[in-house]
Design an enzyme around this catalytic site. Structure first.
Site, PDB file in Angstrom:
ATOM      1  N   ASP A  98       0.849  -1.192   0.000  1.00 16.86           N
ATOM      2  CA  ASP A  98       0.000   0.000   0.000  1.00 16.86           C
ATOM      3  C   ASP A  98       0.881   1.237   0.000  1.00 16.86           C
ATOM      4  O   ASP A  98       1.774   1.381   0.845  1.00 16.86           O
ATOM      5  CB  ASP A  98      -0.909  -0.007   1.237  1.00 16.86           C
ATOM      6  CG  ASP A  98      -1.709   1.281   1.373  1.00 16.86           C
ATOM      7  OD1 ASP A  98      -2.312   1.717   0.373  1.00 16.86           O
ATOM      8  OD2 ASP A  98      -1.721   1.861   2.473  1.00 16.86           O
ATOM      9  N   ASP A 100       0.431   5.312   0.172  1.00 18.56           N
ATOM     10  CA  ASP A 100      -0.532   6.362   0.472  1.00 18.56           C
ATOM     11  C   ASP A 100       0.210   7.678   0.607  1.00 18.56           C
ATOM     12  O   ASP A 100       1.251   7.746   1.261  1.00 18.56           O
ATOM     13  CB  ASP A 100      -1.282   6.040   1.763  1.00 18.56           C
ATOM     14  CG  ASP A 100      -2.496   6.922   1.969  1.00 18.56           C
ATOM     15  OD1 ASP A 100      -2.319   8.160   2.083  1.00 18.56           O
ATOM     16  OD2 ASP A 100      -3.618   6.398   2.020  1.00 18.56           O
ATOM     17  N   ASP A 294       3.435   1.272   3.244  1.00 19.59           N
ATOM     18  CA  ASP A 294       2.872   1.223   4.594  1.00 19.59           C
ATOM     19  C   ASP A 294       3.133  -0.177   5.160  1.00 19.59           C
ATOM     20  O   ASP A 294       2.501  -1.159   4.756  1.00 19.59           O
ATOM     21  CB  ASP A 294       1.377   1.517   4.525  1.00 19.59           C
ATOM     22  CG  ASP A 294       0.746   1.669   5.897  1.00 19.59           C
ATOM     23  OD1 ASP A 294       1.466   1.522   6.903  1.00 19.59           O
ATOM     24  OD2 ASP A 294      -0.469   1.938   5.963  1.00 19.59           O
TER      25      ASP A 294
END
Length: 391
Positions: A98, A100, A294
C-alpha cells in the site's frame, strides 16, 4: 456529514453499482469480506467477518447495500465467515503493498494539492514496481488505484503465499532500504596476483542488480560529473561533504580520475577517502529510490484491502485496476471519475472557498451554495468539504 448528503451519496453510489461489472479476486469464496455503510455519526464502523455466502452475489449485495467502502481479505481461509481469526483457519495470503500520500516523505500535507500528492505517489509506485519486477522477479502483479490518495499492489505467487509476518517484514525492509549500509551491501572479491603469500580482497558493490545496481548507477554519474568539473571545481564540491577536507577531496578526485572504470564498477576500496563518498551515495540512493510502503499492510496476513471496481467513500472515485502497460498514462483525477457522475449538475453548499481539480479542469467554488458538475460535487461531499444543498 448531514443526512441529506449521506442519502444522496448512498443513492448515487447505488446507481453506479447497478451499472458496474465487478471482477472478483481469485478464490473469492475463501476470503473474508467487509464493508462500511453510510451510517450517521463521526465514527465509521466496519461490518466484517463476512463470506460471499453471507453477502450473496456481489452484484446484488452492492446494489442492495450501496456501501461507502468495500473490502476483501489478502488472506484465504477454510472458514472465511467465522467470527474470529483463529476459527477461520488461515491458508495463505497475497503479498500486498500500500502506497498512500499521507506516508510519503516527499509529500507536504497542507501544501501539496491533491493532484500533486497523487503524482508523487505514482512516482513511488513506479519505484516499488521496479523492486518487485527487477529485484524479486515477480511477473503476476495486480496494480490498483485505491480511489483515495494512493495505490495497491497485489502479488499472487506461490512463493509468497504462505509467508508469515516476519518474512514479509524482511521484504518491507528491502524495498524501503531499512538499515542499508556499506558494510552489509558490499561483497569481497579476491585480488589476483601471483606469488602473494596473503591474498588480499577488494570490496565491491554488486552492480548487476538490487540496491548495488542503484548505488553504482549514481556513483557512475558522480564520477562523470567530477571529471567534467575539473580538479578545482570538483574539490570545492567534495569539501561540502561531511568529513571531507581539502586534502581528502583532492585524493578523491585523483583516485576517481585515475581509476574511473574501477569506481564505475563499484570498487569502494580504490582509496580510503572514497569510502566517505560511497557511504554518502548509499544514503542518497535510499532516500531517492526507496518505496515508502505502509509496513502494517504488507506484514498483516489478514489485512482487508479495497475491492477494485468499488467506489471510495472518501472521494467518490473508482477503485480501479490498472493495466501495467497503461500505467504511465493513467491520471486518477480523470480516469477514475465514474461516468455516472458526468454530464449532470447539482447544487452543493460550502462553508469556505474550495478548489477541485478533476477531469483536467480546475474549479473554484464557495462559500455558500453553488451549482457544480456532479462529479465535483460528489468529490467534495465525500471528502467532507461540502454538503448537499436543496435543488
Amino acid at each position: 456529514m448531514e443526512e441529506r448528503t449521506r442519502a444522496y451519496l448512498r443513492g448515487r453510489f447505488g446507481d453506479v453499482y447497478r451499472r458496474a461489472e465487478i471482477d472478483l479476486p481469485p478464490r473469492a469464496d475463501d476470503r473474508e469480506w467487509g464493508y462500511i455503510p453510510w451510517t450517521a455519526g463521526p465514527d465509521t464502523t466496519m461490518v466484517r467477518h463476512k463470506s460471499t455466502l453471507d453477502l450473496g452475489s456481489m452484484t446484488s449485495f452492492l446494489e442492495r447495500k450501496c456501501p461507502r467502502h468495500v473490502y476483501f481479505s489478502a488472506g484465504t481461509y477454510d472458514a472465511p465467515g467465522a467470527a474470529t481469526m483463529d476459527e477461520k483457519h488461515w491458508q495463505g495470503s497475497d503479498l500486498v503493498f500500500d502506497l498512500d500520500a499521507d506516508h510519503l516523505p516527499r509529500v507536504t500535507l497542507g501544501e501539496d494539492s491533491y493532484a500533486e500528492m497523487l503524482s508523487k505517489c505514482k512516482d513511488a509506485l513506479l519505484r516499488l514496481l521496479d523492486f518487485l519486477e527487477r529485484d524479486f522477479g515477480f511477473e503476476e502483479l495486480t496494480v490498483t488505484f485505491s480511489g483515495g490518495r494512493g495505490y495497491h499492489v497485489h502479488v499472487r505467487d506461490a512463493g509468497v503465499y504462505e509467508l508469515g509476518s516476519e518474512e514479509r517484514r524482511e521484504i518491507v525492509d528491502y524495498v524501503r532500504g531499512n538499515d542499508l549500509a556499506l558494510e552489509t551491501l558490499v561483497e569481497a572479491e579476491p585480488v589476483g596476483g601471483r606469488g602473494l603469500e596473503n591474498p588480499t580482497e577488494k570490496r565491491m558493490l554488486p552492480a548487476d542488480g538490487g540496491w548495488g545496481r542503484r548505488v553504482t548507477t549514481r556513483l557512475e554519474a558522480f564520477a562523470d560529473d567530477l571529471i567534467e568539473r575539473g580538479e578545482d571545481d570538483a574539490v570545492a564540491t567534495l569539501t561540502e561533504f561531511d568529513g571531507v577536507g581539502e586534502r581528502s577531496a583532492r585524493a578523491i578526485y585523483n583516485v576517481v580520475a585515475d581509476n574511473t572504470t574501477a569506481v564505475k564498477r563499484g570498487n569502494v576500496d580504490v582509496h580510503p577517502a572514497f569510502l566517505t563518498v560511497a557511504r554518502r551515495y548509499i544514503d542518497e540512493t535510499v532516500a531517492a529510490e526507496q518505496a515508502p510502503i505502509d509496513e502494517p499492510v504488507t506484514t498483516d496476513t489478514n489485512r482487508l484491502i479495497r475491492l477494485p471496481g468499488s467506489l471510495h467513500g472518501g472521494s467518490g472515485l473508482e477503485v480501479q485496476r490498472l493495466d501495467r502497460a497503461a500505467l504511465d498514462d493513467f491520471d486518477p483525477l480523470v480516469d477514475a471519475v465514474p461516468e455516472t457522475f458526468v454530464g449532470h449538475d447539482i447544487t452543493v453548499e460550502l462553508p469556505t472557498e474550495h478548489t477541485v481539480e478533476l477531469r483536467g479542469e480546475s474549479l473554484t467554488v464557495g462559500p455558500g451554495v453553488s451549482t457544480v458538475p456532479e462529479y465535483a460535487g460528489v468529490f467534495m461531499m465525500a471528502r467532507g468539504t461540502a454538503e448537499k444543498a436543496t435543488e
